[in-house]
Design a protein around this motif. Structure first.
Motif, short mmCIF file in Angstrom:
data_model
loop_
_atom_site.label_atom_id
_atom_site.label_comp_id
_atom_site.label_asym_id
_atom_site.label_seq_id
_atom_site.Cartn_x
_atom_site.Cartn_y
_atom_site.Cartn_z
N GLN A 130 3.48 -63.55 -16.41
CA GLN A 130 3.78 -63.47 -17.84
C GLN A 130 5.04 -62.61 -18.03
OE1 GLN A 130 0.18 -62.73 -20.19
NE2 GLN A 130 -0.93 -64.23 -18.98
N CYS A 131 4.89 -61.29 -18.00
CA CYS A 131 6.09 -60.45 -18.19
C CYS A 131 6.99 -60.47 -16.97
CB CYS A 131 5.72 -59.03 -18.55
SG CYS A 131 5.23 -58.01 -17.14
N PHE A 186 6.96 -58.56 -14.32
CA PHE A 186 7.31 -57.30 -13.66
C PHE A 186 6.60 -57.14 -12.31
CE2 PHE A 186 7.73 -52.75 -12.93
CZ PHE A 186 9.06 -52.56 -13.23
N ARG A 202 -0.89 -56.38 -15.03
CA ARG A 202 -1.57 -56.04 -16.28
C ARG A 202 -1.64 -57.24 -17.22
NH1 ARG A 202 -5.53 -52.64 -17.75
NH2 ARG A 202 -4.85 -50.90 -19.04
N CYS A 203 -0.88 -58.31 -16.92
CA CYS A 203 -0.76 -59.40 -17.90
C CYS A 203 -1.73 -60.55 -17.67
CB CYS A 203 0.64 -59.99 -17.86
SG CYS A 203 1.95 -58.86 -18.33
N THR A 204 -1.85 -61.00 -16.44
CA THR A 204 -2.43 -62.33 -16.21
C THR A 204 -3.93 -62.33 -15.99
OG1 THR A 204 -2.20 -62.13 -13.82
CG2 THR A 204 -0.33 -63.09 -15.00
N GLY A 205 -4.53 -61.15 -15.77
CA GLY A 205 -5.94 -61.12 -15.41
C GLY A 205 -6.20 -61.75 -14.06
N VAL A 214 -5.36 -45.94 -21.24
CA VAL A 214 -3.92 -45.78 -21.04
C VAL A 214 -3.35 -47.18 -20.85
CG1 VAL A 214 -2.13 -44.64 -19.69
CG2 VAL A 214 -4.37 -43.55 -19.94
N PRO A 215 -2.41 -47.58 -21.70
CA PRO A 215 -2.02 -49.01 -21.74
C PRO A 215 -1.49 -49.55 -20.42
CG PRO A 215 -1.24 -47.87 -23.69
CD PRO A 215 -1.81 -46.81 -22.78
N ASN A 216 -0.60 -48.79 -19.75
CA ASN A 216 -0.17 -49.21 -18.43
C ASN A 216 0.47 -50.58 -18.35
OD1 ASN A 216 -0.53 -47.21 -16.31
ND2 ASN A 216 -2.66 -47.16 -16.98
N MET A 249 3.14 -52.70 -16.79
CA MET A 249 3.57 -52.41 -15.42
C MET A 249 5.00 -51.89 -15.34
SD MET A 249 0.91 -52.52 -13.84
CE MET A 249 1.70 -51.93 -12.35
N VAL A 290 11.37 -57.15 -20.81
CA VAL A 290 10.46 -56.01 -20.94
C VAL A 290 9.17 -56.36 -20.21
CG1 VAL A 290 9.11 -54.60 -22.56
CG2 VAL A 290 11.49 -55.19 -23.10
N GLY A 291 8.78 -55.46 -19.31
CA GLY A 291 7.65 -55.75 -18.44
C GLY A 291 6.31 -55.37 -19.02
N GLY A 292 5.94 -56.08 -20.08
CA GLY A 292 4.65 -55.85 -20.73
C GLY A 292 4.75 -54.71 -21.73
N PHE A 330 1.71 -54.36 -24.65
CA PHE A 330 0.31 -54.15 -25.05
C PHE A 330 0.20 -53.11 -26.15
CE2 PHE A 330 0.64 -55.05 -20.47
CZ PHE A 330 0.29 -56.38 -20.54
N TYR A 355 -3.29 -50.28 -29.19
CA TYR A 355 -3.27 -50.84 -27.84
C TYR A 355 -4.00 -52.17 -27.94
CZ TYR A 355 -5.03 -51.68 -23.09
OH TYR A 355 -5.37 -52.26 -21.91
N HIS A 381 7.72 -60.23 -24.28
CA HIS A 381 7.60 -59.38 -23.08
C HIS A 381 6.39 -59.85 -22.29
CE1 HIS A 381 6.55 -57.58 -26.94
NE2 HIS A 381 5.39 -57.28 -26.39
N GLY A 382 6.36 -61.18 -22.11
CA GLY A 382 5.26 -61.82 -21.40
C GLY A 382 4.66 -62.97 -22.20
N GLY A 436 -5.67 -62.70 -19.55
CA GLY A 436 -5.17 -61.32 -19.45
C GLY A 436 -5.91 -60.38 -20.38
N GLN A 453 -8.28 -57.12 -19.43
CA GLN A 453 -8.09 -55.78 -19.99
C GLN A 453 -9.39 -55.27 -20.63
OE1 GLN A 453 -4.01 -56.75 -21.60
NE2 GLN A 453 -3.81 -54.55 -21.49
#
Ligand code: FES
Ligand code: FES
Lengths: 161, 791
Positions: free
Chosen positions: A99-100, A102, A136-139, B200-202, B204, B255-257, B259, B373, B510-511, B685, B689
């Protein structure tokens, strides 16, 4: 400062390094190969994975001087010679394994290393094999499917939809 | 062959090519010629008086170019809260100033009180350590626990406030007496105390910012990891540094995520701009992951008591909620709206409950700021509701599926105004529930339970039915509620002379896959290949003023703005076509990329019309401007209301308390779906989370305000082997009635609906095994589950 030479993506490269220069910094700052990402400071996210002499290595945990003379492959070296996506990269696109983007370079590099030692991994082996890479994006659902597909297995049949 | 283009097709993503080949362009990938590096000096203590800052220690150190302290920013503006919330007594919330760098006091571990700029990153880092060592900070007792923070007014996070409360909000205050009465006289009341755990959102990609200043023109540029560059520009320019907006460009590249954690303006962005101006060179800062843990806005952190009043058949009579919500040391931009209007207004859920009242007290503590978040307030609402409903079913011996069914709003009841003020437009909660039951094979559960039991495992099944309000938001409504900005979005559709199209959008990807999905919509509307459409986002010098991406709003708000701009282009194209084809405008039809005169074979292609607009030789110049470019701002008439039903099955190991997710099934109603592949990815995703929140993740501060979970060694992120495949379905669609695309938004759903499904499943497993356990607070780690079983 010490001059370090290594082969990166098939080219011989040299740069001045301090003793504390990490391989990740050598690649990103020294060679402008910014596809290798830094996602943590404790060597636990896997965004920085590259291959050193064929082994998957977290480049944030290796000093550049310690791998002088080595052969290094980064995400920038994973496409086919004609520039088209390699098998693993193409499977990630086909199955929406990013997704993102990274974590993606590290995921692709870890996948390549996994498939090199286990060409037809089970779902469990894939999940276990990638547990050093955080996304963190795709699960992970579509990442696992992409790895199945890249290994020539029927991703759709094996993944619940 | 499945469709490979257009609305509803799982078009493969164009953005993947750069991300898969290492040629993405994230902020830290960018190097500006001559750039210097910023490193922040951060507090090691949670609460302390700054006696002296050892800035002198860095003077003369190798490579050091400048040191900034809180004193340097004392007189500039503060980073404001985006919403003004009023307390029940009518008083405005307390709004302490949030400075660029702390002065006077430090208020959480990681609070920056100085910054050093040096030629290299390592030199800056070494100098920052020297400043830290030379600074004197008198440690004060840390304020960590919310109850204690409210009880003890002598020790305050902000000395200028009378206590540690930000506000005490009631929603809807007029409901209060009625709800109290309903609960008093109800045949049954279920009460549940729960904690919605701090997360904590984290994302990546750690936050990063590059400031530039161009002395010749007085222009500034900020490249930063933002979900909404225009909002950042507004905040840093107009509120913090006092730069005219037109002199500042903000670029959020790849932008890498996010949330949520990258919605907000942070002090580091102001610092790199100020430093760039002072030094006349670019200044870059990139967070280390440990800085992200300490300083990115955290999520959730609610302590709640919820009561559900019902009759003995489980018909709901009232919900009453009392929540304490942690806002941390400073008010982050959305910190005040998240626990209030994004939480309290959802406390009727998908149910026809007549009485609902919510009270939320927000509390300052010596911890990192807490803000939106993924889901933002709505996961907290859903968790409280779905947990208390589950507990009630157990108390009264009722079937959780039947209880949901009998309390659901029915499709004939829409539009429906809830007792907490939202007007749901569409939905079919029975349909999504039935779908989830079918896909999750609830009928086969007993057999699977027996199989688990044969292996010595306890199997349980948990249900959660959720609704959210997204597509944020109608500006006039949120203005009344206290928003300090409008919440429309905007897009410019520029048809180029050669017929290809540039679309500049206010949303940021950003994703989320906008570059692909937005092009699908424009391609379908114009009847042209998606490959000839470029989606431009993230650069305030290119895009119209938009509010960015959060709250599942990109498609429902910005996407609709874009569709409206396309409609304007088509309308103008018809005028041009009428002229060229010598017909009346009313006779011109447009479909599949062709303008034609109704009932004739006379036509012009989209490309011919575009060319004519830019080379207007045969053109109605007297009545029509040349060019083919339109902008639309779209302000939604209502929120959108996605909803769904989630079923989770778990296996619990009775010897260790370890929970494994055996299966997870989602049936969602997102309205119309533009790209199913992308929508499913968003749900996967989000669900993971939510599973992370339910089983693994917890931000822990000790009594001294030290963050014990400050790295991936102590903060458990979901990894590939912690989670299952997720079964998703979005076929039970009731399109949104107030945007023409009929879309509702899908980005947060998974994170909203999943935590209660997991927790309900674990409690089901334990109770079936004869353990009378009402509740376990998240995360349901092996030690917590084992302890509850062996209490
Ligand atoms: S950056 Fe190397 S493991 Fe995280
Ligand atoms: S795709 Fe964003 S972290 Fe994996």
């Amino acid at each position: 400062m010490t001059k370090v030479t290594m082969t990166v993506n098939g080219m011989s490269v040299s740069a001045q390094t301090e003793g504390r220069t990490l391989l990740s910094a050598f690649l990103r700052e020294g060679l402008a190969l910014t596809g290798t990402h830094i996602g943590c400071d404790t060597s636990q996210c896997g965004a920085c994975v590259v291959h050193v002499d064929g082994q998957a290595v977290k480049s944030c945990a290796v000093f550049a001087q310690d791998v002088a003379g080595a052969t290094v492959t980064t995400i920038e070296g994973m496409a086919n010679a004609d520039g088209s996506l390699g098998v693993i990269q193409a499977a990630f696109q086909e199955h929406h394994g990013l997704q993102c983007g990274f974590c993606t370079p590290g995921m692709v590099m870890s996948t390549a290393a996994l498939l090199a030692i286990n060409p037809k991994p089970t779902v469990e082996e894939i999940r276990h094999g990638l547990d050093g890479n955080i996304c963190r994006c795709t699960g992970y659902h579509n990442i696992v499917k992409a790895v199945l597909a890249a290994s020539g297995q029927d991703a759709t049949a094996m993944a619940a939809e | 062959m499945p469709k490979d283009h257009g609305i509803g097709a799982s078009v493969k993503r164009r953005e993947d090519i750069r991300f898969l080949t290492g040629t993405g362009n994230y902020t830290d990938d960018i190097t500006i010629h001559g750039q210097a590096y910023a490193v922040f000096v951060r507090s090691n203590v949670a609460h302390g008086r700054i006696v002296s800052v050892g800035a002198e220690a860095a003077k003369g150190m190798p490579g050091v170019l400048a040191v900034f302290t809180g004193e340097d920013f004392k007189d500039v503006g503060g980073n404001p809260a985006g919403w003004l919330i009023k307390s029940r007594n009518g008083e405005a919330m307390r709004e302490p100033k949030r400075p660029v760098l702390a002065h006077g006091k430090v208020r959480h571990v990681g609070d920056a009180y100085a910054a050093v700029i040096a030629q290299s990153y390592n030199e800056a880092k070494t100098a920052a350590q020297a400043i830290s060592d030379a600074s004197v900070i008198e440690e004060l007792p840390a304020i960590v626990d919310m109850r204690q923070a409210l009880a003890d007014t002598s020790n305050r996070v902000h000395d200028e406030l009378p206590d540690n409360e930000c506000f005490d909000w009631g929603w809807i205050e007029d409901n209060r007496a009625k709800v109290d009465e309903a609960i008093k006289s109800a045949p049954h009341v279920t009460t549940l105390n729960l904690i919605n755990n701090r997360l904590v959102p984290n994302a990546m990609e750690p936050r990063a910012s590059i400031g530039e200043y161009f002395p010749g023109t007085g222009d500034y540029k900020l490249t930063t990891t933002s979900q909404n560059p225009h909002l950042t520009r507004l905040l840093v320019a107009a509120f913090v540094l006092g730069i005219p907006e037109n002199k500042l460009t903000v670029v959020a590249p790849d932008v890498g995520g996010g949330f949520g954690s990258k919605i907000y303006h942070y002090g580091e962005e102001a610092l790199v701009l100020a430093a760039a101006k002072k030094l006349k060179r670019a200044v870059k800062w990139t967070a280390e992951r440990s800085e992200s843990f300490l300083t990115d806005a955290h999520g959730r952190d609610h302590v709640t008591k919820i009561e559900l009043a019902c009759d003995l058949e489980g018909n709901f009579i009232a919900f009453r909620t009392e929540t304490m919500a942690n806002v941390g040391a400073y008010l982050s931009n959305f910190a005040t709206v998240t626990p209030t209007f994004l939480h309290g207004t959802l406390m009727a859920g998908p149910y026809k409950v007549p009485n609902v009242y919510v009270n939320v007290k927000t509390v300052f503590t010596n911890t990192a700021p807490v803000d939106a978040y993924r889901g933002a307030g709505r996961p907290e609402a859903t968790y409280s509701l779905e947990r208390v409903v589950d507990k009630m079913c157990r108390e009264l011996g009722l079937d959780p599926f039947e209880v949901r069914r009998k309390n659901f709003l029915t499709p004939d009841m829409f539009p429906y105004t809830t007792p907490v003020g939202l007007a749901y437009d569409t939905g079919n909660y029975h349909a999504t529930l039935d779908k989830a039951i079918q896909l999750g094979d609830v009928a086969g559960f007993e057999a699977r339970r027996a199989a688990s039991a044969a292996k010595g495992k306890l199997r349980g099944l948990g249900l959660s039915t959720w609704i959210e309000a997204c597509g944020i938001a109608p500006s006039n409504l949120v203005g009344i509620l206290g928003a300090r900005v409008g919440l429309y979005d905007a897009a410019t559709v520029r048809v180029n002379a050669t017929g290809n199209v540039s679309v500049m959008v206010g949303a940021h990807s950003h994703g989320q896959s906008h570059e692909t999905v937005f092009a699908q919509i424009v391609g379908a509307m114009f009847g042209i290949p998606e490959g000839s459409i470029e989606i431009v986002h993230g650069d305030t010098s290119k895009i119209p003023f938009g509010m960015g991406s959060y709250g599942s709003r990109s498609l429902a708000v910005c996407g609709q703005a874009m569709a409206n701009a396309c409609d304007k282009v088509i309308a103008k194209g018809k005028k041009i076509a009428a002229h060229m084809l010598e017909a009346n405008e009313g006779e011109i039809l447009f479909s599949d990329g062709v303008f034609s005169v109704s009932g004739t074979n006379r036509s012009k292609t989209f490309g011919e019309i575009a060319f004519s607009a830019y080379v207007p030789h045969n053109y109605p110049l007297a009545t029509l401007e040349p060019g083919l470019e339109e902008t639309a701002f779209y302000d939604p008439a209502n929120f959108t209301y996605p909803a769904g039903a989630y079923i989770c099955e778990v296996e619990v190991d009775p010897d260790t308390g370890k929970v494994d997710i055996a299966s997870f099934t989602c049936a969602d109603d997102f309205g119309n779906v533009m790209n199913p592949m992308v929508v499913e990815g968003q749900v996967h995703g989000g669900v993971v989370q939510g599973i992370g929140q339910a089983l693994l993740e917890l931000g822990v501060y000790d009594e001294n305000g030290q963050l014990l979970t400050g790295s991936y060694m102590d903060y458990a992120m979901p990894r590939a082997d912690d989670v299952p495949f997720v079964t998703v379905d979005h076929s039970c669609s009731t399109p949104c009635t107030h945007n023409a695309l009929g879309v509702k938004g899908c980005g947060e759903a998974g994170a909203i609906g999943s935590p209660p499904a997991v927790v309900n499943a674990v409690l089901d497993a334990l109770n079936r095994a004869g353990k009378k356990i009402d509740h376990i607070d998240m995360p349901l780690t092996p030690s917590r589950v084992w302890s509850a079983m062996n209490a």
